[in-house]
Enzyme design. Structure first.
Site, mmCIF file in Angstrom:
data_model
loop_
_atom_site.group_PDB
_atom_site.id
_atom_site.type_symbol
_atom_site.label_atom_id
_atom_site.label_comp_id
_atom_site.label_asym_id
_atom_site.label_seq_id
_atom_site.Cartn_x
_atom_site.Cartn_y
_atom_site.Cartn_z
ATOM 1 N N ARG A 1 -3.946 -10.051 4.826
ATOM 2 C CA ARG A 1 -4.310 -10.041 3.409
ATOM 3 C C ARG A 1 -3.126 -9.536 2.592
ATOM 4 N NH1 ARG A 1 -6.231 -6.349 -0.142
ATOM 5 N NH2 ARG A 1 -7.724 -7.086 -1.731
ATOM 6 N N LYS B 1 0.801 -1.223 0.000
ATOM 7 C CA LYS B 1 0.000 0.000 0.000
ATOM 8 C C LYS B 1 0.834 1.274 0.000
ATOM 9 C CE LYS B 1 -4.468 -1.721 1.318
ATOM 10 N NZ LYS B 1 -5.647 -1.673 2.227
HETATM 11 N N1 LIG Z 1 -10.703 -6.355 4.182
HETATM 12 C C1 LIG Z 1 -9.943 -5.637 3.318
HETATM 13 N N2 LIG Z 1 -10.222 -5.668 1.997
HETATM 14 C C2 LIG Z 1 -9.439 -4.923 1.180
HETATM 15 N N3 LIG Z 1 -9.520 -4.756 -0.158
HETATM 16 C C3 LIG Z 1 -8.536 -3.891 -0.503
HETATM 17 S S1 LIG Z 1 -8.344 -3.324 -2.128
HETATM 18 C C4 LIG Z 1 -6.916 -2.313 -2.063
HETATM 19 C C5 LIG Z 1 -5.642 -3.095 -1.921
HETATM 20 O O1 LIG Z 1 -4.622 -2.397 -1.726
HETATM 21 O O2 LIG Z 1 -5.657 -4.317 -2.045
HETATM 22 C C6 LIG Z 1 -6.837 -1.547 -3.324
HETATM 23 C C7 LIG Z 1 -6.885 -0.171 -3.257
HETATM 24 C C8 LIG Z 1 -6.823 0.562 -4.436
HETATM 25 C C9 LIG Z 1 -6.723 -0.072 -5.676
HETATM 26 C C10 LIG Z 1 -6.679 -1.465 -5.728
HETATM 27 C C11 LIG Z 1 -6.727 -2.217 -4.546
HETATM 28 N N4 LIG Z 1 -7.807 -3.502 0.573
HETATM 29 C C12 LIG Z 1 -8.384 -4.149 1.636
HETATM 30 C C13 LIG Z 1 -8.104 -4.120 3.044
HETATM 31 O O3 LIG Z 1 -7.190 -3.436 3.557
HETATM 32 N N5 LIG Z 1 -8.926 -4.890 3.839
#
Ligand SMILES: Nc1nc2[nH]c(S[C@@H](C(=O)O)c3ccccc3)nc2c(=O)[nH]1
Length: 281
Positions: free
Chosen positions: A258, A224
């Site tokens: 995750r 991230k």
């Molecule tokens: N429970 C839970 N579900 C999640 N889904 C995501 S999508 C995010 C990523 O970086 O994967 C993301 C952000 C921006 C673009 C693509 C993907 N992040 C989480 C989290 O932090 N917790």
């Protein structure tokens, strides 16, 4: 003994942190440039994540990139359902569906999903009803301030940790009102979702405070921007930082982590677990 009940009389043992592997089927999922958009390569990636040590596969079709437009339900279904069906045909692993749309939840559960992973914590129309209609499916409620399109514009809190706790309390009450047993709920403070760089590190430093709810905790930091902005690293250069984040969350009590990089995270958790519990050769 912490376990989460799942459909078809299965359960997920959470006595040690479980790795949730990310199966991205969004064309713009920032980490792999959407190479897994075609569901056959998504299934190959998914099965390889299991071999690397993931016990949960998270299948998401909506890019929640800050500034991203909303994805139409039809489009999200097209991306996600075939992948969940294929995984279910090839494995009895735990599958979570990363969606906020009630219809996607419904069809994903039909296709074999065990967990609803909702970054909007069942706030979209119909979502609570779907969760209530499927009492054997677990639900992850994640905290997000605002909506992906605008959440990073100026995230502000009165007090970060207590504001997120108040959000969880409200959502848990709402779930109880809809007959959703809180024993099937997982909480997630939502790194990067309406949080500044400082907020994200305050959240990481205080991750253990969410144990007060007595519910399993999920941590999603992998690759991230909280690492990119701190270290000035591109997305595919954030492995070391992501592993540091995973280890810190495990030490602070996270039950599910995750990640994109499953094998490396599994190795890190193995070392940590051996240090905590001794080694039996
Ligand atoms: N429970 C839970 N579900 C999640 N889904 C995501 S999508 C995010 C990523 O970086 O994967 C993301 C952000 C921006 C673009 C693509 C993907 N992040 C989480 C989290 O932090 N917790």
């Amino acid at each position: 003994k912490t376990t989460i009940r799942l459909p078809r009389d299965r359960e997920l043992c959470l006595n040690k942190p479980q790795i949730m592997g990310i199966v991205n089927v969004t064309p713009d999922s920032f980490s792999d440039g959407g190479t897994y958009y075609q569901s056959d390569s998504a299934i190959n990636q998914a099965l390889s994540l299991l071999k690397q040590g993931a016990t949960i596969l998270d299948v998401g079709g909506e890019s929640t990139r800050p500034g991203a437009p909303d994805v139409a339900c039809e489009e999200e279904l097209k991306r996600v359902i075939p992948v969940i069906e294929k995984i279910r045909r090839n494995s009895d692993c735990v599958i979570s569906v990363d969606t906020s749309k009630a219809e996607v939840m419904r069809q994903a559960i039909e296709a074999g999903a065990d967990i609803i992973n909702d970054v909007r914590a069942l706030q979209e129309p119909g979502a609570l009803q779907v969760a209530a209609e499927h009492p054997d499916v677990a639900v992850c409620l994640m905290h997000m301030q605002g909506q992906p399109r605008t959440m990073q514009e100026n995230p502000t809190y009165n007090d970060l940790i207590s504001d997120i706790k108040a959000f969880f309390t409200m959502r848990l009450l709402e779930c109880e009102k809809h007959g959703i047993d809180t024993q099937r709920i997982i909480l997630d403070p939502g790194f990067g979702f309406g949080k500044s760089l400082a907020h994200n590190y305050e959240l990481l430093g205080n991750f253990e405070s969410f144990l007060s709810f007595g519910l399993p905790l999920l941590a999603g930091l992998s690759r991230k921007s909280m690492f990119g902005n701190l270290l000035n690293r591109e997305t595919n250069e954030r492995l070391a930082a992501s592993l540091a984040g995973a280890l810190i969350c495990a030490q602070k009590g996270a039950h599910i982590i995750r990640v994109h990089d499953v094998q490396q995270t599994a190795d890190v958790l193995e070392v940590w677990h051996a240090a905590c519990n001794g080694v039996t050769i």
